[in-house]
Design an enzyme around this catalytic site. Structure first.
Site, mmCIF file in Angstrom:
data_model
loop_
_atom_site.group_PDB
_atom_site.id
_atom_site.type_symbol
_atom_site.label_atom_id
_atom_site.label_comp_id
_atom_site.label_asym_id
_atom_site.label_seq_id
_atom_site.Cartn_x
_atom_site.Cartn_y
_atom_site.Cartn_z
ATOM 1 N N ASP A 97 0.837 -1.199 0.000
ATOM 2 C CA ASP A 97 0.000 0.000 0.000
ATOM 3 C C ASP A 97 0.876 1.256 0.000
ATOM 4 O O ASP A 97 0.755 2.114 -0.862
ATOM 5 C CB ASP A 97 -0.999 0.003 1.168
ATOM 6 C CG ASP A 97 -0.351 -0.232 2.546
ATOM 7 O OD1 ASP A 97 0.887 -0.407 2.631
ATOM 8 O OD2 ASP A 97 -1.094 -0.242 3.539
ATOM 9 N N ASP A 100 7.242 3.835 3.290
ATOM 10 C CA ASP A 100 7.586 5.043 4.046
ATOM 11 C C ASP A 100 9.091 5.005 4.349
ATOM 12 O O ASP A 100 9.898 5.456 3.528
ATOM 13 C CB ASP A 100 6.718 5.054 5.308
ATOM 14 C CG ASP A 100 6.955 6.244 6.223
ATOM 15 O OD1 ASP A 100 7.614 7.190 5.796
ATOM 16 O OD2 ASP A 100 6.479 6.216 7.379
ATOM 17 N N ARG A 162 -9.965 2.777 6.618
ATOM 18 C CA ARG A 162 -9.565 1.913 5.505
ATOM 19 C C ARG A 162 -10.576 1.898 4.360
ATOM 20 O O ARG A 162 -10.208 1.831 3.201
ATOM 21 C CB ARG A 162 -9.397 0.465 5.982
ATOM 22 C CG ARG A 162 -8.115 0.191 6.716
ATOM 23 C CD ARG A 162 -7.847 -1.302 6.717
ATOM 24 N NE ARG A 162 -6.984 -1.735 7.809
ATOM 25 C CZ ARG A 162 -5.661 -1.706 7.783
ATOM 26 N NH1 ARG A 162 -5.028 -1.242 6.730
ATOM 27 N NH2 ARG A 162 -4.951 -2.117 8.809
HETATM 28 P P1 IMP Z 1 7.763 1.457 6.340
HETATM 29 O O1 IMP Z 1 8.294 0.165 6.869
HETATM 30 O O2 IMP Z 1 8.188 2.627 7.160
HETATM 31 O O3 IMP Z 1 8.030 1.666 4.870
HETATM 32 O O4 IMP Z 1 6.211 1.436 6.576
HETATM 33 C C1 IMP Z 1 5.322 0.736 5.823
HETATM 34 C C2 IMP Z 1 4.016 0.564 6.570
HETATM 35 O O5 IMP Z 1 3.744 1.633 7.500
HETATM 36 C C3 IMP Z 1 2.879 0.602 5.576
HETATM 37 O O6 IMP Z 1 2.628 -0.669 5.030
HETATM 38 C C4 IMP Z 1 1.745 1.137 6.430
HETATM 39 O O7 IMP Z 1 1.119 0.084 7.130
HETATM 40 C C5 IMP Z 1 2.403 2.051 7.439
HETATM 41 N N1 IMP Z 1 2.363 3.466 6.992
HETATM 42 C C6 IMP Z 1 3.399 4.283 6.748
HETATM 43 N N2 IMP Z 1 3.000 5.503 6.375
HETATM 44 C C7 IMP Z 1 1.643 5.458 6.376
HETATM 45 C C8 IMP Z 1 0.632 6.424 6.062
HETATM 46 O O8 IMP Z 1 0.869 7.593 5.698
HETATM 47 N N3 IMP Z 1 -0.652 5.997 6.182
HETATM 48 C C9 IMP Z 1 -0.995 4.735 6.567
HETATM 49 N N4 IMP Z 1 -0.082 3.809 6.865
HETATM 50 C C10 IMP Z 1 1.234 4.160 6.776
#
Ligand code: IMP
Length: 172
Positions: A97, A100, A162
């Site tokens: 989805d 980040d 969601r």
């Molecule tokens: P990462 O490991 O920091 O890349 O984070 C990935 C996960 O963090 C995603 O799959 C989401 O579940 C959650 N996440 C990060 N940023 C957002 C956001 O802006 N909205 C909703 N979920 C987020």
């Protein structure tokens, strides 16, 4: 409910998903790809993307559990549900989805590579770049944003929002 502002309306999402589907279908023609959705947030995007792809697709899902607060991501991750179909020798497209920090997708990507696929690419609905810690190849991206916390179209904040049909940014 927190205050939120519309970022990507339905029409824009539909159009972008259609473009991604067409590009993927053309890139994977004759390759019998396996699309692996990263649960849970991806399910809405995944369902639409699969229907935008005109070649035959096979699907599976994986889930990573991370620890830490929701507005940030901690570095601790484990696989809480693994893929069930054989991966060896297959062309894999991981579908997320939002990316980040990149920690989650980097972890899953490494896990997938250990299974000896023919290739692995990453498709993400949203690419949020400001807090990136792990450089991951982002092969197919729906929308790129600099920062902010987005909800809707599968994306949640504390399991809320969601099922919104459009993508919003939460006001801090
Ligand atoms: P990462 O490991 O920091 O890349 O984070 C990935 C996960 O963090 C995603 O799959 C989401 O579940 C959650 N996440 C990060 N940023 C957002 C956001 O802006 N909205 C909703 N979920 C987020």
């Amino acid at each position: 409910m927190l205050e939120k502002e519309l970022l990507f309306p339905k029409g824009r999402i539909r159009e972008r998903v259609k473009e991604l589907g067409e590009q993927i279908a053309s890139d994977y023609a004759g390759k019998d790809p396996l699309f692996v959705g990263v649960l849970n947030g991806v399910v809405f995007f995944f369902a639409d993307l699969m229907r935008a792809i005109s070649i035959p697709v096979k699907i599976d899902f994986i889930r990573a559990a991370s620890y830490g607060s929701r507005m940030t991501s901690s570095g601790e991750i484990r696989i809480s549900k693994d893929v069930e179909k054989p991966v060896r020798g297959r062309h894999i497209v991981l579908v997320e989805d939002i990316v980040d920090t990149g920690i989650t997708i980097a972890f899953i990507l490494n896990r997938m590579k250990e299974k000896d696929p023919a290739s692995v690419k990453v498709c993400a609905l949203m690419n949020k770049v400001e807090r990136r810690q792990k450089e991951v190849p982002m092969d197919y991206v729906g929308f790129t944003i600099e920062s902010g916390f987005v909800v809707g179209y599968g994306l949640d904040y504390n399991e809320e929002y969601r099922n919104l049909a459009e993508i919003y940014v939460l006001k801090p």
